[in-house]
Design an enzyme around this catalytic site. Structure first.
Site, mmCIF file in Angstrom:
data_model
loop_
_atom_site.group_PDB
_atom_site.id
_atom_site.type_symbol
_atom_site.label_atom_id
_atom_site.label_comp_id
_atom_site.label_asym_id
_atom_site.label_seq_id
_atom_site.Cartn_x
_atom_site.Cartn_y
_atom_site.Cartn_z
ATOM 1 N N ALA A 188 0.823 -1.209 0.000
ATOM 2 C CA ALA A 188 0.000 0.000 0.000
ATOM 3 C C ALA A 188 0.860 1.263 0.000
ATOM 4 O O ALA A 188 0.422 2.314 0.464
ATOM 5 C CB ALA A 188 -0.965 0.009 1.189
ATOM 6 N N SER A 189 2.082 1.173 -0.515
ATOM 7 C CA SER A 189 3.011 2.313 -0.542
ATOM 8 C C SER A 189 3.066 3.018 0.809
ATOM 9 O O SER A 189 3.167 4.236 0.893
ATOM 10 C CB SER A 189 2.600 3.307 -1.641
ATOM 11 O OG SER A 189 2.773 2.738 -2.917
ATOM 12 N N SER A 222 6.559 3.645 -4.758
ATOM 13 C CA SER A 222 6.722 2.349 -5.394
ATOM 14 C C SER A 222 5.585 2.071 -6.355
ATOM 15 O O SER A 222 5.776 1.980 -7.559
ATOM 16 C CB SER A 222 6.797 1.231 -4.340
ATOM 17 O OG SER A 222 6.800 -0.032 -4.965
ATOM 18 N N GLU A 223 4.370 1.960 -5.821
ATOM 19 C CA GLU A 223 3.309 1.318 -6.581
ATOM 20 C C GLU A 223 2.758 2.148 -7.725
ATOM 21 O O GLU A 223 2.287 1.602 -8.717
ATOM 22 C CB GLU A 223 2.208 0.874 -5.622
ATOM 23 C CG GLU A 223 2.746 -0.203 -4.682
ATOM 24 C CD GLU A 223 1.734 -0.708 -3.691
ATOM 25 O OE1 GLU A 223 1.008 -1.653 -4.023
ATOM 26 O OE2 GLU A 223 1.684 -0.158 -2.578
ATOM 27 N N ALA A 224 2.813 3.461 -7.606
ATOM 28 C CA ALA A 224 2.330 4.280 -8.720
ATOM 29 C C ALA A 224 3.100 3.992 -10.004
ATOM 30 O O ALA A 224 2.562 4.127 -11.104
ATOM 31 C CB ALA A 224 2.436 5.760 -8.374
#
Length: 973
Positions: free
Chosen positions: A709-710, A883-885
């Site tokens: 979830a960053s 990270s996740e973006a």
């Protein structure tokens, strides 16, 4: 067994050893000799982690039979290139140029690069890339760019053009570390081959350790399990025990993984996943038994002797199959569609069809149906872990886990061990990208240790791991977008069906992401949307970087391009007109916590305009060029009840001990923790060398939460600030100076302080309403604007990404090399998702190569990541997550670029060459490339919204879910 004596010259020394000429591979021999820098990932010669130099040639030792190696041959491994005391320039460069992430592939890459520079001391970047393509070295973390950077830097040192000190990071004199490329504290062990990953731990276990192998029948995706025949396996040499479900029950376990649901609309009544199946096979990778023997090879040989009797049941391998009216229930307690989340903006449940009317009456409407595939994580290290009873009486499991504390919760009482008797320790880890959030392998290892009472090491082959581990949920979607004549969006509707595979855990969470990220970050005033999630008989859905949002962008970003074409507008200008600006509401009817969208597009504009001109100039009938855009982003934190604890301790010599569970999967959990500690304790003038990390051990460390979830930088950083303030307050004297450790002890002042941070510190956060999708669950977002430049070969349909640009906003950068590594790595996964990666055909997709892992030439060297400056008010030191973006929507930039290049719209991923070529052939014949018809997702969108209106559910308290132990009791999720 008959043995052979051999002598090989290994790292300039003659080594004498015995080997099994029938079965030993070169990698087996080298690892038995203690050279565990030789890593074995795939086991089939397609990843390069086992690379060594044999008589001047880089070879993959995992497929080299020892009988194929001539005696007295010369071999070089990572241990013969450099040591921690005397590292080679390549090792120093790897550490200082961001080329170390998880590190599992690093020894193989450095060995390969060593031979390259022996043969070509002055290579170009493209020659370096050609070399690694030839030697089949795979990196799943870095996107390869920083690896090439490291080779080029080391080559300069070796040619005498600079000193080795010139390529090292130096501590800043002003003490300002934050944002700088501080070297990861675990990098030296990784570049010298001395980091002991799971299989290295197994090789070094004490005498008496047992070895477990899984029994995966792999005969069907769905069947009643009538019998498990273990008799032949039990007769095999060295077998100690063949464990089935009845053994777990006899030990006092339930054999059921704890799978709590938290969404109010979930229809799941009982947990659906067992440790060992005893009644049904739900998917191809299900495990029905464990064979425990005195050696790993004997365990595997015996496991192959276990057979099953089955009664075949219908196999539903896609969401579309599972939701047909005549489909049987996969799990008895729930329909196959087990949860759904609507989202309504500009209208209420009572008038949802007003959105339909707005779209029907709009002057411009586009519609389409899209499919995002079951993306495999393809970490090079698979499932390998150890379980044993510790001398403290605790069942200790050393494993790969992104959530050590949560893993204990997911084990529950499955093997009869109370939760307070578990100790979960994270091994050095060869990446995960999300699959290790699930504790299924931990439960298997725990069962083996409990039933046998002995230490057990469990290691799966890569194929076993591929079938056992979860994957990104595939998703089918239908959508429409409406605009006025000025190009302003009027309304959007969408309907998602997510395939969560055989087991439900987490499905009611991932299902909430498309209703948050479809049409992010555009100003869409009217929305009617729905996401449903269903069980099928394929690999279960689990976390994967950018969890749930790539499926959303797979629909919304092509529709944005399609509308631009409908309007005759440039895709960039159409997006620019419709991005949210200060005060505009997101799809869930709340303001964004930040509005960097216009600045990001202004930054991208000249780069985009040049790319379009370059593509037009280079386009030929044989090599079509195109440019594609895609907005993306992701949330930060797990939501309204997220929390994190860390501890800081002043130790002897005025060193700082930091305790946390910032799980180091390769993303930078070690250096990230160091960075926030340096910044929080800046007044003490400490250096990175002053910090000792004690991480990811549930006995020693407080619960900082999962790596997902960053959230890690945001949550750990804020908790560290709190702990640091407590520690410095205790250390501070009346004159403003700080006490030393000795002074603290002499005065009887506590030297260790815990900091706890909760997202409740951000006022107004709330879960999505289960009836309307209105809500504001997380305190921050990360934002990415992606642009891909591609070339499509007209003869074959093969797409090559030539350049990739990403403008992002992630707040203040904590460590520039770590953030860049996450960007390049996420982009490389996005390109793979767009073009090649898939896990659907369980035979074809059983290893990395078959599943479409990108090699270095599949990823462009020209990746330009531009970090927009700015700070986030609630973030620690102005930072968020990073990270996740970077993996949210890059695949859409690629597929939009394919359309721009050759007119073929990819509706169903991946964009394999045959698919693109078929579309181009249709265009050449004057036909329209075939697109999928509107998918049947279980019912019509508006019919289902009407059903929700007639059957509303009461929203639970923020972030609460029903306890599995007591269905009437609620507790924090």
């Amino acid at each position: 067994m008959k043995l052979r004596k051999m002598v090989l010259n290994i790292n300039d020394v003659d080594r004498i050893f015995m080997c099994d000429p029938e079965n030993d591979r070169l990698s087996d021999v080298l690892r038995r000799l203690g050279l565990t820098g030789v890593k074995v990932g795939c086991g089939t010669g397609v990843c390069g982690s086992c690379s060594v130099i044999l008589n001047g040639q880089v070879i993959r030792s995992c497929t080299k039979k020892i009988t194929q190696v001539e005696e007295y041959s010369k071999i070089r491994t990572i241990e013969g290139i450099g040591t921690p005391q005397h590292p080679h320039p390549l090792q120093v460069a790897w550490m200082n140029y961001g080329a170390v992430q998880c590190g599992f592939c690093v020894p193989g890459f450095i060995v390969s690069a060593y031979q390259l520079l022996e043969e070509n001391p002055d290579p170009t970047r493209e020659e370096v890339r050609d070399w690694f393509q030839k030697t089949r070295n795979v990196c799943r973390c870095t996107g390869y760019k920083q690896i090439v950077d490291a080779v080029m830097a080391a080559a300069k040192v070796m040619r005498g053009e600079c000193s080795i000190e010139d390529i090292k990071f130096k501590n800043p004199e002003d003490g300002e570390y934050y944002g700088k490329p501080v070297v990861r504290p675990d990098a030296l062990a990784k570049v010298t081959g001395l980091a002991d990953y799971g299989d290295d731990q197994a090789l070094k276990m004490p005498r008496g350790t047992l070895y477990a192998a899984v029994v995966q029948p792999r005969v069907t995706h769905h069947a009643k399990l009538l019998a498990v025949h273990t008799e032949e396996a039990e007769k095999m040499p060295g077998v100690v025990k063949v464990i089935t479900a009845k053994d777990i029950l006899a030990a006092g376990g339930t054999n059921i993984m704890a799978e709590g649901q938290f969404h109010e609309r979930s229809t799941v009544m009982t947990p659906s996943r067992k440790v060992l199946q005893d009644e049904k096979i739900f998917r191809y990778g299900d495990v029905v038994a464990l064979v425990v023997a005195d050696t790993h090879d004997r365990a595997r040989a015996a496991a192959a002797k276990v057979t099953v009797d089955i009664e075949q049941l219908p196999e539903y391998l896609t969401y579309l199959d599972a939701v047909m009216p005549d489909a049987i229930r996969i799990h008895e307690d729930t329909d196959n569609i087990f949860c759904e989340q609507p989202v309504l903006k500009g209208v209420g449940l009572e008038d949802a069809e007003n959105v339909k009317d707005l779209i029907d009456d709009a002057p411009h409407v586009v519609e389409g149906s899209f499919f995002s595939s079951r993306e495999p994580h393809l970490s090079i290290e698979g499932c390998v872990l150890q379980a044993y009873w510790g001398d403290d009486g605790m069942l200790t499991i050393q494993c790969k886990s992104q959530c050590t504390y949560s893993s204990i919760g997911r084990l529950g009482n499955c093997v009869g061990v109370p939760k307070n008797k578990y100790r979960i320790i994270m091994n050095p880890t060869g990446a995960s990208f999300g699959w290790s959030t699930n504790a299924g392998d931990i439960a298997l290892a725990a069962a083996a240790a409990v039933v046998t009472g002995e230490p057990v090491s469990l290691s799966m082959s890569y194929e076993e791991h591929q079938h056992f581990s979860g994957k990104r949920c595939p998703a089918y979607s239908n959508g429409r977008l409406a605009c006025d004549d000025e190009g302003k969006i009027i309304a959007a509707e969408f309907d998602f069906g997510m395939d969560h595979g055989a087991y439900s855990w987490g499905g009611d969470d991932v299902m909430t992401k498309p209703p948050r990220f479809a049409f992010f970050p555009y100003n869409v005033p009217n929305v009617a949307g729905l996401c449903r999630v269903a069980n099928t008989n394929h690999a279960f859905g689990t976390a994967y970087r950018s969890y749930g949002s790539p499926q959303a962008f797979t629909l919304s970003e092509p529709l944005m391009d399609m509308m631009a074409e409908e309007l005759g507008m440039d895709p960039f200008e159409f997006r620019y007109k419709n991005i949210c600006r200060e005060g505009d509401l997101n799809i869930n009817s709340y303001k964004y916590p930040q509005y960097p969208m216009e600045r990001m597009m202004d930054t991208m504009r000249p780069i985009y305009e040049k790319a379009v001109a370059d593509a037009k100039a280079a386009d030929t009938p044989q090599k079509r060029r195109g440019v594609g855009l895609a907005w993306g982003g992701f949330n930060v934190t797990e939501g309204v009840t997220d929390s994190a604890e860390v501890a800081l301790e002043l130790a002897k010599g005025n060193k700082i001990k930091k305790y946390d569970t910032w799980h180091a999967m390769g993303q930078g959990g070690t250096v990230g923790s160091v960075m926030v500690t340096l910044e929080a304790l800046k007044k003490l003038k400490i250096t990175p060398e002053d910090i000792q990390l004690i991480q990811n051990d549930t006995k020693l460390c407080p619960d900082t939460g999962m790596a997902g979830a960053s959230r890690s930088l945001y949550m750990d950083g804020n908790a560290t600030k709190i702990a640091a303030e407590k520690l410095m307050n205790a250390m501070q004297k009346d004159d403003g100076t700080f006490r030393t450790y000795d002074e603290m002890v002499a005065e009887g002042i506590e030297t260790k302080y815990v900091g706890r941070y909760e997202t409740t510190a951000t006022p107004g956060l709330c879960r999505l309403d289960p009836n309307t999708g209105i809500g504001d669950p997380t305190p921050a977002f990360t934002y990415c604007l992606n642009m891909a430049e591609v070339e499509v070969d007209a003869a074959t349909g093969k797409t090559t990404v030539l350049k990739f640009t990403c403008v992002d906003f992630v707040g203040r950068i904590g460590n520039i090399d770590a953030v860049n590594g996450q960007a390049y790595g996420g982009i490389s996964h996005s390109i793979g998702f767009a073009l090649s990666e898939n896990y659907h055909d369980v035979k074809k997709h059983a290893n990395m190569f078959g599943a479409g892992v990108p090699y270095i030439k599949d990823i462009p060297d020209d990746i330009n990541v531009i970090h927009l400056d700015g700070e986030v008010s609630d973030g620690p030191f102005g930072s968020t997550g990073a990270s996740e973006a970077f993996q949210a929507s890059g695949h859409c930039a690629v597929t939009n670029a394919i359309y721009n290049a050759c007119g073929v719209r990819i509706h169903e991923l991946p964009a394999l060459p045959a698919k693109v070529k078929a579309g181009m052939d249709a265009i050449a014949k004057g036909e329209k490339p075939e697109a999928p018809k509107k998918y049947f997702l279980g019912s019509d969108l508006y019919e289902e919204l009407e059903n929700i209106k007639e059957n509303p559910v009461a929203p639970g308290p923020g972030g609460l879910y029903v306890s599995l132990d007591d269905p009437t009791a609620e507790r924090p999720f």
